[in-house]
Design a protein around this motif. Structure first.
Motif, mmCIF file in Angstrom:
data_model
loop_
_atom_site.group_PDB
_atom_site.id
_atom_site.type_symbol
_atom_site.label_atom_id
_atom_site.label_comp_id
_atom_site.label_asym_id
_atom_site.label_seq_id
_atom_site.Cartn_x
_atom_site.Cartn_y
_atom_site.Cartn_z
ATOM 1 N N VAL A 193 0.738 -1.056 0.079
ATOM 2 C CA VAL A 193 0.008 -0.042 0.029
ATOM 3 C C VAL A 193 0.990 1.420 -0.148
ATOM 4 N N ILE A 194 0.473 2.206 -0.831
ATOM 5 C CA ILE A 194 1.314 3.303 -1.005
ATOM 6 C C ILE A 194 0.379 4.731 -0.874
ATOM 7 N N SER A 195 1.157 5.406 -0.066
ATOM 8 C CA SER A 195 -0.025 6.647 0.314
ATOM 9 C C SER A 195 0.715 7.920 -0.129
ATOM 10 N N LEU A 232 -0.101 10.890 0.326
ATOM 11 C CA LEU A 232 0.039 11.940 1.450
ATOM 12 C C LEU A 232 1.433 11.512 2.398
ATOM 13 N N LEU A 233 1.755 10.413 2.380
ATOM 14 C CA LEU A 233 2.866 9.887 3.248
ATOM 15 C C LEU A 233 4.038 10.111 2.563
#
Lengths: 327, 95
Positions: free
Chosen positions: A178-180, A182-183
């Motif tokens: 999972v890639i965010s 925002l992060l």
């Protein structure tokens, strides 16, 4: 009035710490135990700050709560999600309780005894009287890297041994997919700040709270954040450089020690004129090694391509497949 | 006068922390708990920061406090987002 408020605050801190410690140990759910342990680390940092030990407060906040928390959280990923603490027999549990209580009483007695037995020649006074020739003005750094440099060298060896064990035992943990965005965006802002703070802590250690362990942990935190935001970033590591960074702390430490042995007849007996610079050199190398060690420990094992010798780890996709092959 | 205002501001901030914590304990699911915690804590921290700045005459320390406030805001926003997204995935998975 103010004193009474501080007293109440301190009592609340201690009671909260004991309650957190107790629930951390007694809870059956591992995830809950880890979360409580992180909270306990933060509380402990506040308590160290209240005891006017900012060096310890910093170390506890960065290493105890931050890095240990990340290591523990990544470690419990290896277990099934409904993992519970194994159910021990009542006899075993009773024995553990008795042992823990005995240990607590023994340590309380040791602390009390140490305070009672003070005969005017406390260690802190000895340190203060020799501080001017230590090369630094922060007494904690003077003890860690000059008067008791041996201990610190062995501490680095302990960290290295632990990480070597991790590297021997495991492949790196599977990347989370999972890639965010925002992060990732925040990481781009935060990592430079963390690197600057780490450098500041390293530099300031000579005359104020800070030092190699705090700086190294801060740098490792930056690496962990990068790894969380960009799961494939470790594929770009130069593994040759990584090995060098892992041992450079101990290497420089021992080399300086031997060099000083040639000059002054004793291992790690610095010449007072050079002590400041030598301590800074050792601390810089130690910071890099500690950061590398903690980052590798967070990855949980050998990064992709570790076995392929000294070749630079290419970022090609199928490097996973040659992993098991012995060269 | 400034002291009294600062103390009032800090207590006002603490009130938000308190309500955020009550929300965390009392609300039924992850999303409403996050809602209570993240928003109340951020506004609470803003008031506490204002109060601390009023009490601290050294401008350098004031700047440090503001930087801490901004960092905590960013971290809290991102971590709330990550927790909420994870919870949303699990929520969908259960359906």
């Amino acid at each position: 009035m103010i004193e009474i408020l501080w007293f109440i605050f301190d009592i609340m801190l201690v009671l909260l710490l004991l309650a957190l410690a107790w629930t951390t140990c007694s809870t059956q759910d591992v995830m809950r135990a880890v979360t409580l342990f992180i909270a306990m680390g933060l509380l402990l940092a506040v308590i160290w700050a209240r005891l006017k030990a900012p060096d310890l407060a910093l170390a506890e906040a960065v290493i105890g709560a931050g890095i240990s928390g990340a290591l523990l959280l990544s470690a419990i990923k290896d277990y099934p999600s409904n993992l519970m603490v194994s159910h021990r027999s009542p006899v075993m549990r009773g024995m553990i309780n008795i042992f823990t209580i005995a240990l607590t009483i023994l340590m309380s007695w040791a602390v009390w005894h140490g305070i009672e037995m003070s005969d005017g020649k406390r260690l802190s006074e000895q340190v203060a009287s020799q501080l001017s020739i230590s090369g630094v003005s922060n007494p904690v750094t003077a003890v860690l890297l000059n008067f008791r440099a041996y201990d610190t060298l062995l501490e680095l060896a302990v960290v290295l041994t632990a990480v070597l064990t991790v590297l021997i035992l495991n492949e790196k943990r599977a990347d989370h997919k999972v890639i965010s965005p925002l992060l990732q965006g925040m990481t781009r802002w935060l990592v430079p700040l963390l690197v600057i703070t780490s450098g500041y802590l390293l530099w300031v250690g000579a005359h104020a709270p800070g030092g190699a362990f705090q700086a190294g942990a801060m740098l490792a935190a930056a690496m962990i954040l990068l790894q969380l935001a960009y799961p494939s970033i470790h594929q770009g590591f130069n593994l040759y450089l990584l090995r060098l960074l892992l041992v450079i702390g101990i290497l420089i430490f021992v080399l300086v020690g031997l060099w000083m042995m040639l000059l002054n007849d004793d291992f790690l007996a610095y010449s007072p004129a050079w002590a400041g610079s030598l301590i800074l050199i050792i601390e810089t190398a130690a910071t890099l090694s500690i950061a590398t060690a903690l980052t590798l420990a967070y990855l949980g094992g050998r990064p992709t391509g570790w076995e392929n010798g000294l070749k630079k780890s290419a970022s090609h996709k199928d490097s996973h497949t040659d992993n098991g092959r012995v060269k | 006068m400034i002291d009294i205002m600062a103390i009032l501001l800090i207590f006002f901030g603490l009130f938000f922390f308190l309500s955020g914590s009550i929300g965390l304990l009392r609300l039924p699911d992850v999303f409403s708990r996050l809602h209570a915690l993240a928003k109340a804590d951020n506004i609470g921290l803003a008031f506490v920061t204002l109060g601390v700045i009023m009490l601290e005459p050294n401008i350098l320390n004031d700047i440090k406090v503001v930087i801490i406030w901004l960092l905590v805001m960013a971290a809290s926003a991102i971590s709330s987002h990550l927790i909420a997204r994870r919870a949303l995935r699990e929520h969908r998975g259960d359906d």
